[in-house]
Design a protein around this motif. Structure first.
Motif: not given
Length: 456
Positions: A182-205
């Protein structure tokens, strides 16, 4: 926040002080100084130039009323344009789905995990939602534990799979959990990196495409200035996020990110983080922020924060005690705790018009109540309930127990007594006026019914 920018803008407007009318020369001189102030605040150069060009065009196209001085007109124009620069209108969250999914994104250290907890707390308390936090940062050591610690502070459950590195699977399982419980809101905390990198962007996409969130929020540390704006632009190109969250705004005296980011990424700022406490989160109101920048205060936000801590049942109980002159140190301590929950004391004071400038060089410690709390906590339960029994020997014992002086204890007791008398007087006056009003309503033709405040 924005202290340096506020000071610089005030100095800029002084160029027009005493001027009888607006001319191209004095407007140009004022706006040149305004542009420098914006650049010093780390506002994007193109944004600052466009801003001053727009203000100049509007100023030169206006007929100044005789009742309005040129300096006042310029403040009004700058205020309205600042509000427009930051988005113009407040934009809320889209929470129509059941459950609504909010995906957090941003660099490591931007405050995503803490903000996720703050957002969950706000939705739970203000909108009576039943949120679920989801731990999808599977790389950073202790990331899951950090989210659990934050969640425990606001009493919100966390879904996690410590041994699973597939964030899409974790998110899908979390959604099943949310629906079943019965949870009506789901908040998803994702990984960050020290700088923008392709692996991180691909995963969150991939994660975004898989869960189709109702809201994708980009969390950015406002203290990083133009770097924050550039990072937001990169993330937006890949994620097309729905809104921006500016954290650590309480520690940023420049504020360039807040003023530039809306124009650069054309996405609204939805929330700001104003401190470390779980209650230190505000919806972003462009007009109110413009008020703060120009030193006009923000009374509306101050009242809203007070109302969040306001308990009607507690207020009724307190009113009865005040009327019977039974307001005691237990009640006093409860009031202190409510004030502390409202946020940083200096920030709260700066929301009062005219006060921000007066206290800018004064260090207001968040532990300002510590001495008072120590004195009250050194009292016995009987002494807290019956302050009248606090004789000299008891006061000396309390001073020793609280690590304060007898003078400090006496001062607190005197202030408490004065406060109690004033509260009783105000309560009785309000009650009498209500009675007078009721009598006027029942006997409208009866002349001379006075207001209690008019009685000398």
């Amino acid at each position: 926040m924005f202290e340096n920018l506020s000071d610089r803008l005030e100095r800029s407007f002084k160029i027009l002080k005493g001027e009888g009318k607006i001319t191209e020369i004095n407007v140009a001189a004022t706006l040149k100084d305004v542009r420098r102030a914006l650049l010093d605040a780390d506002v994007n150069y193109n944004v600052a130039k466009s801003f001053t060009d727009t203000v100049k065009k509007k100023a030169m196209g206006m007929n100044v009323l005789t009742a309005v001085k040129p300096g006042q007109l310029m403040v009004k124009l700058v205020h309205d344009e600042l509000a427009e620069l930051m988005g113009g209108e407040t934009v809320g969250l889209n929470l129509k789905s059941k459950p609504a999914i909010i995906l957090m994104s941003g660099l490591q250290g931007s405050g995503k995990t803490t903000f996720s907890g703050k957002l969950a707390n706000m939705l739970k308390k203000k909108q009576r939602k039943n949120p679920l936090l989801v731990a999808c940062d599977v790389y950073r050591p202790a990331a899951i534990e950090q989210l659990k610690v934050v969640a425990a502070q606001v009493e919100v459950p966390v879904y996690s799979e410590p041994d699973n590195k597939n964030v899409v699977e974790i998110a899908h399982h979390a959604l099943q959990e949310a629906k079943s419980k019965g949870h009506d809101v789901v908040i998803i905390d994702t990984a960050g990196r020290l700088a923008v990198d392709e692996d991180m962007m691909r995963e969150i996409e991939t994660l975004k495409n898989a869960v189709q969130p109702d809201e994708t929020l980009f969390v950015v540390d406002s203290m990083t200035g133009q770097d924050a704006v550039n990072t937001a632009k990169t993330f937006n190109e890949r994620l097309d996020f729905d809104g921006v969250v500016l954290t650590k705004l309480d520690g940023d005296t420049r504020g360039g990110a807040a003023l530039s980011i809306r124009t650069v990424v054309t996405k609204p700022i939805k929330f700001i983080g104003t401190g470390e406490k779980m209650e230190a989160i505000d919806a972003f109101h462009p007009s109110r922020m413009a008020d703060r920048i120009l030193g006009m205060g923000d009374v509306v936000s101050l009242v809203e924060r007070a109302q969040e801590q306001f308990d009607e049942e507690e207020a009724r109980r307190l009113q009865k005690k005040i009327q019977k002159n039974k307001f005691d140190f237990n009640d006093f301590m409860n009031q202190i705790q409510q004030i502390k929950k409202m946020g940083n004391l200096k920030e709260l004071a700066s929301m009062i018009p005219g006060v921000g400038k007066a206290i800018k060089d004064i260090d207001i410690d968040d532990d300002a109540f510590k001495g008072i709390e120590a004195i009250i906590q050194s009292m016995t339960p009987k002494e807290r309930t019956n302050p009248e029994i606090l004789n000299q020997s008891r006061r000396m014992r309390i001073a020793k127990g609280s690590g304060t002086s007898i003078q400090e204890v006496n001062r607190l007791l005197k202030q408490f007594d004065q406060t109690r008398k004033m509260m009783k007087m105000v309560t009785n006056t309000s009650k009498m006026n209500m009675m007078m009003g009721a009598m006027r309503g029942k006997m409208p033709n009866m002349p001379g019914m006075p207001n209690i405040n008019d009685v000398k």
